[in-house]
Design a protein around this motif. Structure first.
Motif, PDB file in Angstrom:
ATOM      1  N   ARG A  83       0.603  -0.970  -0.123  1.00  0.00           N
ATOM      2  CA  ARG A  83      -0.005  -0.012  -0.115  1.00  0.00           C
ATOM      3  C   ARG A  83       0.858   1.321   0.084  1.00  0.00           C
ATOM      4  NH1 ARG A  83      -2.859  -3.086   3.726  1.00  0.00           N
ATOM      5  NH2 ARG A  83      -1.982  -1.835   5.618  1.00  0.00           N
ATOM      6  N   GLU A  84       1.951   1.255   0.848  1.00  0.00           N
ATOM      7  CA  GLU A  84       2.804   2.546   0.898  1.00  0.00           C
ATOM      8  C   GLU A  84       3.382   2.535  -0.569  1.00  0.00           C
ATOM      9  OE1 GLU A  84       5.484   1.633   3.947  1.00  0.00           O
ATOM     10  OE2 GLU A  84       3.922   1.876   5.608  1.00  0.00           O
ATOM     11  N   GLN A  85       3.955   1.694  -1.402  1.00  0.00           N
ATOM     12  CA  GLN A  85       4.635   1.609  -2.385  1.00  0.00           C
ATOM     13  C   GLN A  85       3.588   2.326  -3.420  1.00  0.00           C
ATOM     14  OE1 GLN A  85       5.954  -2.230  -2.852  1.00  0.00           O
ATOM     15  NE2 GLN A  85       8.057  -2.014  -1.965  1.00  0.00           N
ATOM     16  N   ARG A  86       2.427   1.950  -3.435  1.00  0.00           N
ATOM     17  CA  ARG A  86       1.368   2.268  -4.458  1.00  0.00           C
ATOM     18  C   ARG A  86       1.132   3.609  -4.133  1.00  0.00           C
ATOM     19  NH1 ARG A  86      -0.624  -2.963  -3.450  1.00  0.00           N
ATOM     20  NH2 ARG A  86      -2.240  -2.280  -1.971  1.00  0.00           N
ATOM     21  N   ALA A  87       1.002   4.132  -2.819  1.00  0.00           N
ATOM     22  CA  ALA A  87       0.870   5.629  -2.576  1.00  0.00           C
ATOM     23  C   ALA A  87       1.861   6.479  -3.045  1.00  0.00           C
ATOM     24  CB  ALA A  87       0.342   5.785  -1.123  1.00  0.00           C
ATOM     25  N   ARG A  88       3.127   5.852  -2.803  1.00  0.00           N
ATOM     26  CA  ARG A  88       4.193   6.666  -3.114  1.00  0.00           C
ATOM     27  C   ARG A  88       4.156   6.783  -4.699  1.00  0.00           C
ATOM     28  NH1 ARG A  88       8.906   7.223   0.088  1.00  0.00           N
ATOM     29  NH2 ARG A  88      10.956   7.572  -0.922  1.00  0.00           N
ATOM     30  N   ALA A  89       4.085   5.721  -5.401  1.00  0.00           N
ATOM     31  CA  ALA A  89       3.859   5.855  -7.044  1.00  0.00           C
ATOM     32  C   ALA A  89       2.784   6.870  -7.386  1.00  0.00           C
ATOM     33  CB  ALA A  89       3.799   4.524  -7.445  1.00  0.00           C
ATOM     34  N   ALA A  90       1.764   6.957  -7.001  1.00  0.00           N
ATOM     35  CA  ALA A  90       0.650   7.531  -7.073  1.00  0.00           C
ATOM     36  C   ALA A  90       1.056   9.181  -6.757  1.00  0.00           C
ATOM     37  CB  ALA A  90      -0.611   7.525  -6.303  1.00  0.00           C
ATOM     38  N   ALA A  91       1.788   9.454  -5.861  1.00  0.00           N
ATOM     39  CA  ALA A  91       1.869  10.779  -5.266  1.00  0.00           C
ATOM     40  C   ALA A  91       3.314  11.192  -6.205  1.00  0.00           C
ATOM     41  CB  ALA A  91       2.905  10.758  -4.068  1.00  0.00           C
ATOM     42  N   ALA A  92       4.157  10.371  -6.631  1.00  0.00           N
ATOM     43  CA  ALA A  92       5.312  10.724  -7.577  1.00  0.00           C
ATOM     44  C   ALA A  92       4.526  11.075  -8.998  1.00  0.00           C
ATOM     45  CB  ALA A  92       6.264   9.426  -7.793  1.00  0.00           C
ATOM     46  N   LYS A  93       3.560  10.489  -9.571  1.00  0.00           N
ATOM     47  CA  LYS A  93       3.059  10.779 -10.491  1.00  0.00           C
ATOM     48  C   LYS A  93       2.228  12.119 -10.581  1.00  0.00           C
ATOM     49  CE  LYS A  93      -0.263   9.079 -14.139  1.00  0.00           C
ATOM     50  NZ  LYS A  93      -0.998   8.095 -14.421  1.00  0.00           N
ATOM     51  N   ARG A  94       1.479  12.226  -9.402  1.00  0.00           N
ATOM     52  CA  ARG A  94       0.840  13.691  -9.085  1.00  0.00           C
ATOM     53  C   ARG A  94       1.798  14.769  -9.207  1.00  0.00           C
ATOM     54  NH1 ARG A  94      -1.955  11.431  -5.538  1.00  0.00           N
ATOM     55  NH2 ARG A  94      -0.515  12.010  -3.620  1.00  0.00           N
ATOM     56  N   TRP A  95       3.089  14.588  -8.522  1.00  0.00           N
ATOM     57  CA  TRP A  95       3.961  15.717  -8.392  1.00  0.00           C
ATOM     58  C   TRP A  95       4.903  15.827  -9.638  1.00  0.00           C
ATOM     59  CZ3 TRP A  95       3.106  19.619  -5.432  1.00  0.00           C
ATOM     60  CH2 TRP A  95       2.249  19.575  -4.290  1.00  0.00           C
ATOM     61  N   GLY A  96       4.714  15.110 -10.793  1.00  0.00           N
ATOM     62  CA  GLY A  96       5.655  14.960 -11.975  1.00  0.00           C
ATOM     63  C   GLY A  96       7.051  14.802 -11.700  1.00  0.00           C
ATOM     64  N   LEU A  97       7.140  13.563 -10.707  1.00  0.00           N
ATOM     65  CA  LEU A  97       8.474  13.013 -10.861  1.00  0.00           C
ATOM     66  C   LEU A  97       8.903  12.163 -12.006  1.00  0.00           C
ATOM     67  CD1 LEU A  97       8.829  12.257  -7.030  1.00  0.00           C
ATOM     68  CD2 LEU A  97       9.322  14.468  -8.451  1.00  0.00           C
ATOM     69  N   ALA A  98      10.073  12.010 -12.616  1.00  0.00           N
ATOM     70  CA  ALA A  98      10.346  11.079 -13.588  1.00  0.00           C
ATOM     71  C   ALA A  98      10.443   9.447 -13.124  1.00  0.00           C
ATOM     72  CB  ALA A  98      11.858  11.417 -14.179  1.00  0.00           C
ATOM     73  N   LEU A 163       4.933  12.394  -0.607  1.00  0.00           N
ATOM     74  CA  LEU A 163       5.891  11.528  -1.134  1.00  0.00           C
ATOM     75  C   LEU A 163       6.982  10.901   0.079  1.00  0.00           C
ATOM     76  CD1 LEU A 163       7.590  14.053  -3.782  1.00  0.00           C
ATOM     77  CD2 LEU A 163       6.468  12.130  -4.239  1.00  0.00           C
ATOM     78  N   LYS A 164       6.627  11.273   1.369  1.00  0.00           N
ATOM     79  CA  LYS A 164       7.395  10.745   2.483  1.00  0.00           C
ATOM     80  C   LYS A 164       8.801  10.876   2.041  1.00  0.00           C
ATOM     81  CE  LYS A 164       3.187   8.081   3.800  1.00  0.00           C
ATOM     82  NZ  LYS A 164       2.742   9.058   4.563  1.00  0.00           N
ATOM     83  N   VAL A 165       9.246  12.241   1.931  1.00  0.00           N
ATOM     84  CA  VAL A 165      10.728  12.348   1.942  1.00  0.00           C
ATOM     85  C   VAL A 165      11.345  13.088   3.239  1.00  0.00           C
ATOM     86  CG1 VAL A 165      12.535  13.445   0.547  1.00  0.00           C
ATOM     87  CG2 VAL A 165      10.328  12.381  -0.651  1.00  0.00           C
ATOM     88  N   PRO A 166      12.303  12.635   3.831  1.00  0.00           N
ATOM     89  CA  PRO A 166      12.628  13.159   4.968  1.00  0.00           C
ATOM     90  C   PRO A 166      13.590  14.295   4.751  1.00  0.00           C
ATOM     91  CG  PRO A 166      13.842  11.173   4.436  1.00  0.00           C
ATOM     92  CD  PRO A 166      12.769  11.187   3.518  1.00  0.00           C
ATOM     93  N   TYR A 167      13.851  15.287   5.334  1.00  0.00           N
ATOM     94  CA  TYR A 167      14.692  16.429   5.387  1.00  0.00           C
ATOM     95  C   TYR A 167      14.819  16.943   6.591  1.00  0.00           C
ATOM     96  CZ  TYR A 167      10.108  19.241   5.457  1.00  0.00           C
ATOM     97  OH  TYR A 167       9.129  19.943   5.433  1.00  0.00           O
ATOM     98  N   MET A 297       9.532  25.936  -4.500  1.00  0.00           N
ATOM     99  CA  MET A 297      10.224  24.930  -3.772  1.00  0.00           C
ATOM    100  C   MET A 297       9.749  23.527  -4.494  1.00  0.00           C
ATOM    101  SD  MET A 297      10.463  26.157   0.052  1.00  0.00           S
ATOM    102  CE  MET A 297      11.680  25.038   0.239  1.00  0.00           C
ATOM    103  N   PRO A 298       8.680  23.277  -4.776  1.00  0.00           N
ATOM    104  CA  PRO A 298       8.170  21.892  -5.352  1.00  0.00           C
ATOM    105  C   PRO A 298       9.017  21.683  -6.838  1.00  0.00           C
ATOM    106  CG  PRO A 298       6.405  22.858  -4.709  1.00  0.00           C
ATOM    107  CD  PRO A 298       7.157  23.935  -4.361  1.00  0.00           C
ATOM    108  N   ASP A 299       9.516  22.847  -7.465  1.00  0.00           N
ATOM    109  CA  ASP A 299      10.247  22.669  -8.511  1.00  0.00           C
ATOM    110  C   ASP A 299      11.591  22.191  -8.140  1.00  0.00           C
ATOM    111  OD1 ASP A 299       8.223  23.322 -10.351  1.00  0.00           O
ATOM    112  OD2 ASP A 299       8.934  25.531 -10.114  1.00  0.00           O
ATOM    113  N   MET A 300      12.258  22.646  -7.153  1.00  0.00           N
ATOM    114  CA  MET A 300      13.412  22.380  -6.493  1.00  0.00           C
ATOM    115  C   MET A 300      13.460  20.870  -6.143  1.00  0.00           C
ATOM    116  SD  MET A 300      15.088  21.706  -3.262  1.00  0.00           S
ATOM    117  CE  MET A 300      13.956  22.478  -2.299  1.00  0.00           C
ATOM    118  N   VAL A 301      12.395  20.381  -5.389  1.00  0.00           N
ATOM    119  CA  VAL A 301      12.298  19.197  -4.819  1.00  0.00           C
ATOM    120  C   VAL A 301      12.280  18.276  -6.004  1.00  0.00           C
ATOM    121  CG1 VAL A 301      10.867  17.525  -3.612  1.00  0.00           C
ATOM    122  CG2 VAL A 301      11.328  19.829  -2.758  1.00  0.00           C
ATOM    123  N   ARG A 302      11.690  18.615  -7.083  1.00  0.00           N
ATOM    124  CA  ARG A 302      11.626  17.566  -8.312  1.00  0.00           C
ATOM    125  C   ARG A 302      12.781  17.657  -8.939  1.00  0.00           C
ATOM    126  NH1 ARG A 302       8.252  20.658 -10.646  1.00  0.00           N
ATOM    127  NH2 ARG A 302       6.349  19.851  -9.544  1.00  0.00           N
TER     128      ARG A 302
END
Length: 322
Positions: A83-98, A163-167, A297-302
């Protein structure tokens, strides 16, 4: 010692076995006559006993005893991970990640020993907080750190949460005091808020007392606003001297992480000659928006995640290694 000045945001820087036959006890003469007909054989009596026990276990209702119908713990963990992987994949698509960002490995059971990087020492560095740009590890991980607090973009908070990215954040009171609540939301999401001084001054120009006011003052602000005094400190522009580290130590600072790369909206900058990532590298960015950058900032994160993921690195939580 003084490092090359780097303008913030501007560039430059884891059956019991049944009894065997012959163990039923001493042999007895066989029963004959009517009594023999009324007594069940030993195996039959055994069956009756078992049936009686079963009846007691199920109660008068006649329903079978409840059984654990749920999946095994391992299957539950696998389902959760899926479930976490599917959610992460959906978030990556939503935020335009390659690509979908890689998950970080578990935090080390034993944290690595951190020394000051060679060439980054002050004259009498013994007992002072270590200054470093990379954490010793063989894991293909990097750490994202973001400085100052000028830009307060709600989209950035949503992106990093989904995306659950730590910083790690290094804050300066002069730039965050107009919206302490923004960084409170960040802290509630698990981000550690650290010290970047009160007013973002060039510290080597100040006396020891002046530097201590800048560093200890920011310790007080973070404790008052967010409930905990930081243990990490980053000097503005990456510049410091012996007084800086002595003052930081006196204020409760344990380490002074700098950075090995810096990411902007439209480019990266590198400290090393090979212009590449390395396991354990600390990456710097800033809370900046369109006023200072040609993007958000989302552009930078991308840009950050696309390069890191493409090179086979995951983003880990700095505090898990210090």
């Amino acid at each position: 010692m003084r490092l090359v000045r780097q303008e913030d945001g501007k560039g430059g820087s884891g059956v019991p076995v049944g009894a065997p036959s012959g163990t039923w006890g001493t042999a007895r003469p066989a029963l004959t006559g009517p009594r023999a007909a009324t007594l069940p054989s030993r195996p039959a009596r055994t069956v009756l006993v078992l049936l009686t026990v079963t009846a007691l276990a199920t109660g008068c209702s006649g329903r079978p005893a409840p059984a654990d119908a749920g999946p095994a713990a391992g299957q539950q963990a696998a389902d959760r991970l899926g479930r976490e992987q599917r959610a992460r994949a959906a978030a990556a698509k939503r935020w335009g990640l390659a690509k979908v960002p890689l998950p970080a490995p578990p935090a080390p059971a034993r944290k690595p020993h951190i020394d000051t990087r060679e060439g980054f020492e002050v004259e009498d560095h013994e007992g002072l907080p270590p200054v470093f740009t990379t954490v010793p590890t063989r894991d293909r991980i990097v750490f994202l750190t973001i400085d100052d607090g000028a830009e307060k973009d709600p989209a950035f908070l949503r992106m990093m949460s989904e995306l659950k990215v730590p910083y790690t954040a290094f804050l300066s009171d002069r730039l965050v005091k107009d919206d302490y609540g923004y960084f409170g939301k960040m802290q509630a999401a698990g981000v550690v808020l650290n010290n970047h001084t009160l007013r973002h001054r060039y510290l080597p120009d100040l006396s020891y007392a002046g530097q201590k006011r800048e560093i200890c003052g920011m310790q007080d602000v973070i404790e008052k606003r967010y409930g905990k005094r930081p243990t990490l400190f980053r000097p503005p522009f990456g510049n410091y001297n012996e007084d800086t580290l002595r003052a930081a130590g006196a204020c409760g600072i344990k380490a002074a992480p700098l950075w090995n790369e810096e990411v902007f909206v439209d480019h990266w900058e590198y400290r090393e000659w090979d212009r590449d990532l390395h396991p354990g590298d600390i990456v710097l960015s800033h809370f900046r928006g369109r006023k200072d950058w040609n993007g958000t900032m989302p552009d930078m994160v991308r840009r950050f995640l696309d390069l890191v993921t493409d090179k086979g690195y995951a983003v880990a939580r700095l505090e898990d290694y210090l």
